[in-house]
Design an enzyme around this catalytic site. Structure first.
Site, mmCIF file in Angstrom:
data_model
loop_
_atom_site.group_PDB
_atom_site.id
_atom_site.type_symbol
_atom_site.label_atom_id
_atom_site.label_comp_id
_atom_site.label_asym_id
_atom_site.label_seq_id
_atom_site.Cartn_x
_atom_site.Cartn_y
_atom_site.Cartn_z
ATOM 1 N N HIS A 1 0.821 -1.216 0.000
ATOM 2 C CA HIS A 1 0.000 0.000 0.000
ATOM 3 C C HIS A 1 0.855 1.267 0.000
ATOM 4 C CE1 HIS A 1 0.045 -0.071 4.569
ATOM 5 N NE2 HIS A 1 0.003 1.236 4.398
ATOM 6 N N ASP B 1 1.170 -7.704 2.332
ATOM 7 C CA ASP B 1 1.267 -6.270 2.026
ATOM 8 C C ASP B 1 2.727 -5.820 1.871
ATOM 9 O OD1 ASP B 1 0.886 -3.564 1.788
ATOM 10 O OD2 ASP B 1 -0.467 -3.383 3.502
ATOM 11 N N SER C 1 3.954 2.173 8.508
ATOM 12 C CA SER C 1 3.744 1.216 7.431
ATOM 13 C C SER C 1 5.037 1.013 6.684
ATOM 14 C CB SER C 1 2.685 1.742 6.466
ATOM 15 O OG SER C 1 1.427 1.359 6.904
HETATM 16 N N1 ARG Z 1 -4.821 0.498 7.816
HETATM 17 C C1 ARG Z 1 -3.527 0.574 7.175
HETATM 18 C C2 ARG Z 1 -3.014 2.003 7.245
HETATM 19 O O1 ARG Z 1 -3.518 2.772 7.988
HETATM 20 C C3 ARG Z 1 -3.561 0.062 5.791
HETATM 21 C C4 ARG Z 1 -4.204 0.960 4.783
HETATM 22 C C5 ARG Z 1 -4.193 0.455 3.383
HETATM 23 N N2 ARG Z 1 -5.194 -0.563 3.166
HETATM 24 C C6 ARG Z 1 -6.514 -0.314 2.884
HETATM 25 N N3 ARG Z 1 -7.320 -1.315 2.732
HETATM 26 N N4 ARG Z 1 -6.991 0.895 2.762
HETATM 27 O O2 ARG Z 1 -2.429 2.620 6.423
HETATM 28 N N1 GLU Z 2 -1.251 1.347 7.728
HETATM 29 C C1 GLU Z 2 -0.616 2.384 8.455
HETATM 30 C C2 GLU Z 2 0.338 3.237 7.626
HETATM 31 O O1 GLU Z 2 0.207 3.348 6.461
HETATM 32 C C3 GLU Z 2 0.101 1.803 9.601
HETATM 33 C C4 GLU Z 2 -0.906 1.313 10.504
HETATM 34 C C5 GLU Z 2 -1.079 2.198 11.679
HETATM 35 O O2 GLU Z 2 -1.673 3.277 11.572
HETATM 36 O O3 GLU Z 2 -0.587 1.744 12.701
HETATM 37 O O4 GLU Z 2 1.199 3.901 8.118
#
Ligand code: ARG
Ligand code: GLU
Length: 725
Positions: free
Chosen positions: A84, A220, A653
């Site tokens: 991502h 991921d 991330s």
């Molecule tokens: N929750 C993770 C973050 O905050 C992954 C985000 C990307 N994935 C998604 N399905 N939107 O960035």
């Molecule tokens: N998915 C998040 C990011 O892109 C990390 C997850 C979180 O917020 O801990 O940084």
């Protein structure tokens, strides 16, 4: 008496929380953390993790593309990050014939590594505490503005007097709400090339349904390579550039992680707010989060309805939907978590203890007794305006494409000056380029329905004096919000690319400005933005600095009054280390989550043809034949993801999760939903970070991708510990 015990219990909780909580400054580990980390199992010294003068693990860690983390996994600049995080680059490099998002990609050799234009990798050369220099000449009685301008001056002269190489940059950042300052000497590489990624059905497996959720089965990850000039320094893209040779690269563990193992995550966490008052986190959890969640709920439902009916809409909106849903789901988890895990009570108990302690010390009492009452009052004062800001931005700007776009052009349109057209004309080509990008994935029928829903939320729920009365009146006159949206879309030139482009391309500047200023979408935005400027923004600008000042004082006071407690500075997108253990958790009574998922779990979730849960045939075949090679667990399973108590946030991330010896055991990519409140209230009982298991990454590269040659430049380690069976 009961209440007293409860308070004691909460205080005990606060103290134990210290063991995993924290995002620590790497240059201070020896002083602050080394002992505790060793007690938890670390086999390295603080100097192995961060050293300014010789190579250390720090040299393998970079900020990837401004918002994520990446790490070096070979002596030749191979960079690992999340799928991502690389997604924008992967998408931009994709064409209809070569759809890397859909099918994945593996560069067969150096010459098929694809330049990812604009992508950067920033490494930290050294970190210095510059508090004394930056705060020179600052006195207690100074007005905030005066204080800031003195600080800016000090930073400017510090920067000009600091020795650095010509390819390095300097950044000075506030820590502990502005009580301390640190300087970062960095180098930013600009020639970054795409090496490989799995298809989205692996890299995004589970997509929005599984996002923020454990148990998780997402691969991921994506792989890039950093290139440098002939002297190994940052340079713009050139075909003559060579793979960057980092000061350190991470060996990758074939043993993975077991429950209870030490783990640490090294990266660039974005923002946390762990030291706010009860009043502040209540406002977020009980007022702002619920409003933002309700608004996005509406917008997402409308979008989802169209995406399910029309595959073309689905393709165009999938990334936008994911990004709106990501914050929506996090806020929902946060507001529920704060409530369920009694964050407000904990803060209240903490503040009661703070008050008790300062009352016992006359000096503290004079200096600090007004802090909490004043902060409480200020949060009450700012609440309607903070809500107004979120309401306006969420309904009219962020979740609404036409007004969002118009707002981006607002100052250009309003800035047209018939006596001096040059500025307006000069910006024209950039405006057109921006619009070209915007209309690529634009479906006006979706946006019209979203606008109707958003105007209804604003008109019915926002305060009359913020323009809600006007919106409501307009809807009344039009015969409802849907009708009002329809009228706007019929008449606005922004609703159709051809209309706006014809105007921009054929009309004189004065006519362009005239046409756009009379456009109904522009007029709606202009009116609401006017209310925002006069009714909301002014108040925020008056109250927020007062809160910032008191919060800075409260932060300093907490550090003085709770001497026994170790305070880490809130995340601010600078390099940090967090550590804890690989560990499952219990999300609710009688439910226990294990620490690791495996490929069998992917197949349990498999829904053929589904956009979130489809599985590529080749992966199914590998699973059927259990062809896991050296990447299997001792009991023959293919591990996919694991969780730990490492304290992480957005920006982490792509951060490496390392074992006690500094080997890569996982790739951080998310947190568990129950613990998303950790940005405001970290609770070691339920806050967990989620990592892709390093063995799954290697397995996908090698067995699935057939790119095993990439492993030749990596260092795989095995046998550091005996496997229990
Ligand atoms: N929750 C993770 C973050 O905050 C992954 C985000 C990307 N994935 C998604 N399905 N939107 O960035
Ligand atoms: N998915 C998040 C990011 O892109 C990390 C997850 C979180 O917020 O801990 O940084």
């Amino acid at each position: 008496m009961q209440k007293r015990f409860f308070l004691l219990f909460l205080l005990a909780l606060l103290c134990t929380a210290a063991s995993s909580q924290g995002m620590w400054i790497p240059s201070l580990l020896e002083k602050q953390n080394e002992k505790e980390m060793k007690a938890l199992g670390l086999k390295l010294s603080a100097d192995d993790i961060y050293a300014p003068a010789h190579s250390s693990i720090k040299d393998a860690i970079c900020q990837f593309d401004g918002g994520c983390t990446g790490e070096m996994i070979s002596p030749e600049g191979l960079l690992l990050t999340n799928h991502h995080c690389g997604f924008d680059a992967i998408q931009q490099l994709s064409t209809l014939e070569n759809n890397f998002v859909e099918n994945g990609y593996w560069a067969k050799n150096r010459s098929s590594e694809l330049p990812a234009e604009g992508v950067t990798a920033m490494f930290v050369s050294r970190i210095e505490d510059v508090t004394l220099v930056v705060l020179q000449g600052i006195t207690d009685g100074m007005a905030e503005r005066e204080r800031q301008s003195q600080i800016d001056k000090n930073i400017a002269s510090l920067k000009s007097s600091t020795k650095k190489e010509k390819w390095e940059d300097i950044e000075v950042r506030p820590f502990y709400n502005g009580n301390q300052y640190y300087m970062f000497i960095t180098q930013t590489f600009k020639d970054v090339r795409f090496v490989g990624a799995p298809p989205s059905s692996i890299g995004k497996f589970g997509a929005d349904t599984d996002n923020w959720v454990w148990p998780r089965h997402t691969g991921d990850f994506s792989i890039f390579r950093v290139y440098a000039d002939k002297d190994n320094h940052p340079a713009a893209y050139s075909k003559d550039n060579k793979p960057y040779q980092p000061g350190h690269f991470l060996p990758i563990s074939l043993d993975g992680a077991d429950e209870g193992d030490f783990s640490m995550v090294y990266g660039f966490p974005g923002a946390t707010n762990e030291y706010l008052t009860e009043a502040a986190i209540r406002q977020t959890g009980e007022v702002l989060d619920p409003a933002r969640v309700a608004i996005r709920d509406r917008a997402l439902k409308v979008m989802d309805g169209f995406m399910r009916k029309d595959p073309a809409v689905k393709i165009s909106y999938v990334a936008r939907y994911a990004s709106i849903a990501n914050a929506w789901k996090k806020w929902l988890g946060e507001m529920q978590g704060l409530k369920t895990y009694k964050a407000f009570d904990k803060k209240a108990a903490y503040e009661a203890e703070f008050t008790k302690r300062i009352q016992q010390n006359p000096d503290w009492n004079t200096r600090y007794k007004n802090l909490l009452p004043r902060l409480r009052q200020l949060y009450k004062d700012i609440e309607p305006y903070a809500l107004g800001r979120d309401y306006y931005l969420e309904t009219m700007i962020r979740n609404n494409e036409i007004l969002g776009t118009v707002s981006g052009l607002g100052s250009w349109i309003n800035g047209y000056d018939p006596k001096n057209e040059t500025e307006f004309v000069n910006k024209m080509s950039r405006v057109k380029a921006g619009l070209e990008g915007f209309y690529e994935d634009y479906h006006p029928q979706v946006d019209e329905a979203v606008l109707a829903a958003m105007m209804e939320m604003y008109g019915e729920n926002a305060r009359a004096e913020w323009g809600a009365a006007d919106v409501k009146k307009m809807a009344g006159e039009a015969g409802g919000y849907a009708k009002l949206a329809k009228n706007i879309f019929e008449q606005s030139v922004f609703a159709q690319k051809s209309k706006i482009m014809t105007i921009l391309e054929t009309k004189k500047p004065a006519e362009v400005a005239e046409a756009l200023r009379n456009d109904p979408a522009f007029k709606l935005w202009d009116k609401l933005q006017g209310y925002y400027n006069t009714q909301i923004q002014g108040k925020l600008q008056e109250l927020q600095p007062q809160i910032n000042l008191l919060q800075r004082q409260y932060m300093a006071a907490q550090m003085e009054v709770f001497k026994e407690k170790k305070f880490f500075p809130d995340a601010n997108s600078t390099l940090r280390l967090t550590y804890g253990k690989i560990k499952g958790f219990s999300p609710k009574d009688a439910v226990q989550y294990e620490f690791q998922t495996d490929l069998d779990g992917v197949m349990e979730k498999y829904i053929p043809g589904d956009y979130e849960f489809d599985v590529p045939q080749k992966l199914i075949d590998l699973w059927k034949t259990k062809d896991y090679g050296q990447y299997a667990t001792a009991d023959g399973r293919m591990p996919v993801a694991c969780i730990g108590t490492n304290h992480t946030t957005g920006g982490n991330s792509g951060s490496p999760a390392l074992d006690a010896n500094g080997n890569l055991i996982g790739l951080n990519f998310d947190r568990v939903w129950e613990g998303t409140m950790s940005d405001l209230n970290y609770d070691p009982a339920i806050c967990r970070n989620i990592m892709v298991d390093s063995r799954y990454i290697l397995f996908i590269v090698d067995k699935y991708g057939g790119a095993g040659y990439l492993l030749n430049e990596m260092k795989l380690v095995k046998g550091k510990k005996k496997k229990k069976k």
